[in-house]
Scaffold this active site. Sequence first.
Site: not given
Lengths: 281, 793
Positions: B437, B439
């Site tokens: 996502c 990170e």
Amino acid sequence: MKGCIFDFKRYSVHDGPGIRFSVFFKGCPLHCAWCHNPESQSFEPQVLFIANKCIGCGSCESRQFPEKCPAKALEKCGSWYTVEQVMKRIRREIPFFERSGGGVTFSGGEPMAQPQILLELLKECRASGIHTAVDTSLFVNPGVLSDIIPFTDLFLLDLKVMNNERHLKYIGVENGLILENMHTVARSQVPFALRIPFIGGVNDNQQEINAMLQLALELSNLGNLTRIHLLPYHDYGRSKLIRINPEAVLPPDSFYKPSDETIAGAMSLFASQGFTVVQGG
Amino acid sequence: MPQPVTPRIARLRQESFDTQPSLNIERARIETQFYKENEGKYSIPVLRAMNFLELCKKKTIYIGPDELIVGERGPRPKAVSTFPELTCHSVEDLHVLNTRELQRYTISQQDIDIYEREIIPFWKGKTQRERIFAQVPDSWRLPYEAGLFTEFMEQRAPGHTALDGKIYKYGMKDFKKMIAQSLSKLDFLNDPYATDKREELTAMDISCDAVIVFAERHAALAEEMASACEAQGNAVRAAELRDIAEVCRRVPANAPRTYHEAIQMYWFVHLGTITELNGWDAMNPGHFDQHLAPFYEEDMAAGILTRERAKELMSCFFIKVNNQTAPPKVGITAKESGTYNDFTNLNIGGVKPDGSDGVNPVSYIMLETIEEMHLLQPGTSIHISAVTPEHFLREGCKVIRRGYGYPSVFNPDVYVQELMRQGKSLQDAREGGCSGCIEVGAFGKEAYLLTGYLNVAKIFEVTLHNGTDPVSGKQVSISTGDPREFASFEELYDAFMKQVRYIVNQKMLVSNYIDRMFAKYAPATFLSVLMDDCIVRGRDYYDGGPRYNTNYIQCTGLGTITDSLSSIKKHIYEDGTFSMDKLLEVLAKNFAGEEKMRQYIINHTPFFGNDDEYADYIAVRVYNDLYDSIEGKPNTKGECYHLNMLSTTCHVYFGTVTGATPDGRLAGKALSDGTSPSHGADTQGPSAVVRSLGKLDQVKSGGTLLNQRFTPSLLKSEDDIANLAALIRSYFALGGHHIQFNVVDTKTLRDAQKYPDQYRDLLVRVAGYSDYFNHMDAALQEDVICRTENQSF
């Protein structure tokens, strides 16, 4: 010194270039029949009632304390602000102004109807390097206008109705003063845009359009006319009338949005004379 | 809508879009047979690698009639493998997967029968998942079942990484040489771990062979198909297939020489990693445009590539990624990540290792490909640094305007700082980026494992009930006092933080245990080849082999918790509008009969996301305290935990297990998503939202996620695009890590709910990825609709 302001709008993108912060002054000397912010006309703070937020809890016997309404269906419209209170809000937006070529737009109502505080705010913005725009009907004292001009980077001028009788009928005043002030703005060389509320049945006929074109040509010869905005009529303002006076019974709407052909015709007429013309914003 | 670059791509794209994901049992069968014959004969790393080799040798391979880039995980597109060694699906699970409405995976009764006969009995008692759950303490199980946190690794392997540029310089043969060198240096006299290292290195060597074999099989098949084409008089396709055969003989055994080989090289590596294990976030080429740029330029100069062909190959790659549906999840993990998307997130633009602008011609090819492909996968993001040209940002904004949910926007100037704060070198930090996502990681050199989500709002709910979960009535945590007896907000906040620290510790102690399970029982021997410094250290990706070894806990619900604390602080402890007793009573009733109080809270509480000092101060405080409870706690690899702030779809799941909250949210409704304000809480427009988010010291995180919804009317003209670009740059200058936009109006979304068939291709942004609106359950659909819509008047 305080000003009566009824709204602030952040990330305002259709009130001038870039990302802007719009300040809406309360009170207007005019009473245009099609006004889509009728709550801006009175110079006094008012309390609006927004029916579809009401949950019927009954804690509003007196409309004097709108802040107590749990659902915020009662909304105070118009509060008094000092220059510093307004500037504090404006300064938070500086990162966005800088990157987008934006700034502050003073609108309303009629910002020049509160000239002292408007002038102070314009001066403060100028001192902080913030771009200033004034959105005005120009139904204002010429002396006030000449004070405002040096601190304004962009004017957004309403152009409503050219025919004087019709102007008187729908707006309540004659348009001589407005036209004179328009020429003053043009001559000042401060950039200005014309914003035409395009009202079906009022100014969407050929005489009006031609007269507007003539005026635009005149003004652009005198000064720096950047754009012409054509704002077709919409009726969102009518529901606001009910918010001001929940008991009001509205007569049927005598105005309408001009046909697509009419709008297109007007736009291409202006464009054919070399103007940058946009619909909306 | 922009058309695919060639008719071939149009065909491949349509096929990919139309294909229904299915479950394929071939991997399970080959693996089960292999384990039956070989378990116990070899060390676990070698066994895993040999298993991988067996799969690469035996599994059915596929070359489509039109393809240029070749290779699938399964025997055909969207045929998804199972990994019974990690989680063995039961017969019931298979039926559910076959029949459930959302994230459906078809499987025939015949295959279910085979699974029941051959696969399930063998793996009973032997799966990683059973191993994990057999030994978890009640102090973990209780909060886990109550929904106070999730555990990513209970069903899928950790992956959570992306590649750097090494596969464009080295082929498998080169890696084998490096492995041999490492083996030769082992010191059996003085290094107590020499034997373990030998096993791991041997396993890595076998893994290299496995992908070489896999590619060679494709070369042979391509040659066969070429001969068949020639026999039918299709000279054009025959020539293409012979080219493909040559490419497959060249890579991955050797370093690629051309743009085509470079893409195919990555693709074989990708398939290798998702065959070996089902790691989260599949695999990711990272800064693909930067890696491909030198090949592109050379090939163009040599006259062997045209821009159109380059886009065609890129389109083929996109379609390939789209064909690799995420492996199915069941239970809680299915809810925390309810999607077919497997989170390959291409980083476009950004900065080069020397800090200069990374945008190049391939970056623009990728932007165009995004528009033309308009598929679920891969995810894509544009990386906008101060050195990134405005033109690239504007072109990216125009793609955003299309409303696919792609690309999202990341800020290298902040994430390079994040990585350096964590201790990465400048070079490693700049080569890093964002995957999954949102990170952040040092691509090619770091294992940055996400361990699961923390339900911060529910931890507060449990605080309000002195350690009990009001939904079940069970004592799921420690006692921290009856909130009715707290005399001040500070006392309440203190109790809350005690709960946070306790729950975080519970989560960590089991995540640490699971980490060791993977290191011992399911090493990623192929992935380890690709990650520095596994070969040099002789250790697995899960066992401290990489240069950097990080664990993350993702904190969910910042908006909800901030608004809840703000509500209590103001209305109970400051204004005395109601008592704690009254609030608890009302929450227990889910506000039934108390709509007036609920409305009062909603309309008279300072909420996060409005650039309001009162609320934002609380958000900053909670964020900093969450950071303190997680940051620096040791992991099992000699390094530590960090926090990040995302939710994927977990905010919906967490919402279903959390009762009514003091911010006026009703029981069961979704929590705030990512790091975004709660739904409907932000009423001052996007500039206010980004100022609120900018007050968090995001450099301390490993990523934040801000979702904003815009209507198409706000993005129509060139000026509007310029303003969107300015908003992004302003947010980034305020310290923002990431922002993404859903550009779709409510009317369209409501329509799509009513007539899903007319909106099969409606892709919307969920968390760090997009998904088909039709594939989302009603709760998540409502969630997307509710996300505050910004519209000008």
